[in-house]
Design a protein around this motif. Sequence first.
Motif, short mmCIF file in Angstrom:
data_model
loop_
_atom_site.label_atom_id
_atom_site.label_comp_id
_atom_site.label_asym_id
_atom_site.label_seq_id
_atom_site.Cartn_x
_atom_site.Cartn_y
_atom_site.Cartn_z
N LEU A 164 -29.44 -24.48 -93.17
CA LEU A 164 -30.49 -23.45 -93.12
C LEU A 164 -31.87 -24.06 -93.34
CD1 LEU A 164 -28.76 -20.53 -95.03
CD2 LEU A 164 -29.38 -20.57 -92.61
N ARG A 165 -31.98 -24.95 -94.30
CA ARG A 165 -33.27 -25.61 -94.56
C ARG A 165 -33.73 -26.42 -93.35
NH1 ARG A 165 -32.22 -27.28 -100.83
NH2 ARG A 165 -32.90 -25.29 -101.70
N SER A 166 -32.77 -27.09 -92.72
CA SER A 166 -33.09 -27.88 -91.53
C SER A 166 -33.55 -26.97 -90.39
CB SER A 166 -31.86 -28.69 -91.11
OG SER A 166 -32.11 -29.38 -89.93
N ALA A 167 -32.86 -25.85 -90.19
CA ALA A 167 -33.24 -24.90 -89.14
C ALA A 167 -34.63 -24.33 -89.40
CB ALA A 167 -32.20 -23.78 -89.04
N ILE A 168 -34.92 -24.02 -90.65
CA ILE A 168 -36.25 -23.50 -91.01
C ILE A 168 -37.32 -24.54 -90.72
CG2 ILE A 168 -37.71 -22.80 -92.95
CD1 ILE A 168 -35.16 -21.39 -94.09
N ALA A 169 -37.05 -25.79 -91.06
CA ALA A 169 -38.02 -26.86 -90.80
C ALA A 169 -38.27 -27.01 -89.30
CB ALA A 169 -37.51 -28.18 -91.39
N ARG A 170 -37.21 -26.93 -88.47
CA ARG A 170 -37.39 -27.03 -87.02
C ARG A 170 -38.23 -25.86 -86.49
NH1 ARG A 170 -31.94 -28.27 -87.36
NH2 ARG A 170 -31.36 -26.25 -86.47
N LEU A 171 -37.98 -24.67 -87.00
CA LEU A 171 -38.77 -23.50 -86.57
C LEU A 171 -40.23 -23.65 -86.98
CD1 LEU A 171 -36.27 -20.60 -87.35
CD2 LEU A 171 -37.07 -21.34 -85.10
N GLU A 172 -40.46 -24.13 -88.18
CA GLU A 172 -41.83 -24.34 -88.64
C GLU A 172 -42.56 -25.33 -87.74
OE1 GLU A 172 -41.13 -25.46 -92.72
OE2 GLU A 172 -41.53 -23.42 -93.43
N GLN A 173 -41.87 -26.39 -87.31
CA GLN A 173 -42.48 -27.38 -86.41
C GLN A 173 -42.82 -26.74 -85.07
OE1 GLN A 173 -39.65 -30.57 -86.26
NE2 GLN A 173 -40.53 -31.62 -88.02
N ALA A 190 -49.16 -22.85 -83.02
CA ALA A 190 -48.94 -21.99 -81.85
C ALA A 190 -50.03 -20.92 -81.77
CB ALA A 190 -47.57 -21.32 -81.95
N THR A 191 -50.34 -20.53 -80.56
CA THR A 191 -51.30 -19.45 -80.34
C THR A 191 -50.66 -18.41 -79.44
OG1 THR A 191 -52.24 -20.56 -78.43
CG2 THR A 191 -53.31 -20.97 -80.55
N VAL A 192 -51.18 -17.21 -79.51
CA VAL A 192 -50.71 -16.13 -78.67
C VAL A 192 -51.72 -15.94 -77.55
CG1 VAL A 192 -50.15 -13.68 -78.57
CG2 VAL A 192 -49.54 -15.01 -80.58
N THR A 193 -51.23 -16.00 -76.32
CA THR A 193 -52.10 -15.80 -75.17
C THR A 193 -51.88 -14.40 -74.62
OG1 THR A 193 -51.88 -18.14 -74.62
CG2 THR A 193 -52.70 -16.69 -72.88
N PRO A 194 -52.94 -13.61 -74.52
CA PRO A 194 -52.75 -12.26 -73.99
C PRO A 194 -52.30 -12.31 -72.53
CG PRO A 194 -55.06 -12.66 -74.51
CD PRO A 194 -54.31 -13.89 -74.87
N ARG A 195 -51.53 -11.33 -72.14
CA ARG A 195 -51.05 -11.23 -70.77
C ARG A 195 -52.23 -10.91 -69.86
NH1 ARG A 195 -47.90 -7.03 -71.42
NH2 ARG A 195 -46.11 -8.23 -72.01
N ASP A 196 -52.20 -11.48 -68.64
CA ASP A 196 -53.22 -11.17 -67.66
C ASP A 196 -53.21 -9.66 -67.38
OD1 ASP A 196 -53.99 -13.79 -67.35
OD2 ASP A 196 -52.66 -14.15 -65.65
N GLU A 197 -54.37 -9.14 -67.05
CA GLU A 197 -54.46 -7.71 -66.77
C GLU A 197 -53.67 -7.35 -65.51
OE1 GLU A 197 -57.74 -4.18 -66.02
OE2 GLU A 197 -58.42 -6.23 -66.27
N TRP A 198 -53.64 -8.25 -64.54
CA TRP A 198 -52.92 -8.02 -63.28
C TRP A 198 -51.81 -9.04 -63.14
CZ3 TRP A 198 -54.19 -3.81 -60.38
CH2 TRP A 198 -55.42 -3.20 -60.66
N GLU A 199 -50.65 -8.61 -62.64
CA GLU A 199 -49.55 -9.54 -62.41
C GLU A 199 -48.90 -9.23 -61.07
OE1 GLU A 199 -46.68 -9.20 -65.57
OE2 GLU A 199 -46.61 -7.05 -65.41
N PRO A 200 -48.30 -10.24 -60.43
CA PRO A 200 -47.64 -10.01 -59.14
C PRO A 200 -46.55 -8.95 -59.27
CG PRO A 200 -47.84 -12.36 -59.57
CD PRO A 200 -48.24 -11.65 -60.83
N LEU A 201 -46.41 -8.14 -58.25
CA LEU A 201 -45.45 -7.05 -58.28
C LEU A 201 -44.04 -7.50 -58.66
CD1 LEU A 201 -45.22 -4.12 -55.81
CD2 LEU A 201 -43.18 -5.39 -56.41
N PRO A 202 -43.47 -8.57 -58.05
CA PRO A 202 -42.11 -8.97 -58.44
C PRO A 202 -41.99 -9.34 -59.92
CG PRO A 202 -42.74 -10.03 -56.40
CD PRO A 202 -43.98 -9.40 -56.96
#
Length: 84
Positions: free
Chosen positions: A19-28, A33-45
């Motif tokens: 569990l500690r190892s898994a937590i360390a991998r997730l932290e890495q 990390a940053t959150v990028t907002p979704r484009d206002e327009w996206e292709p129909l498919p």
Amino acid sequence: MKPEQKILIAVDPEEIAELRSAIARLEQKIDGATVTPRDEWEPLPQHAIRIGVQPQTVRKWIREGRIDSRRNGGVTYVRSTPAG
């Protein structure tokens, strides 16, 4: 059980180490990390896949005026909506 009561649970030390190892991998992975907002327009498919419907359903909604669309060359774009 009352809030002040404590219980003791036996856990295998190897499981704790995993569990500690898994937590360390997730932290890495999330470090920096940053959150990028979704484009206002996206292709129909892409829009159809994201919201879980067939492209023809999205085309029907466009014809009915339920969602905004625009064309750029041979690609139809729809206004992005939050996943529901």
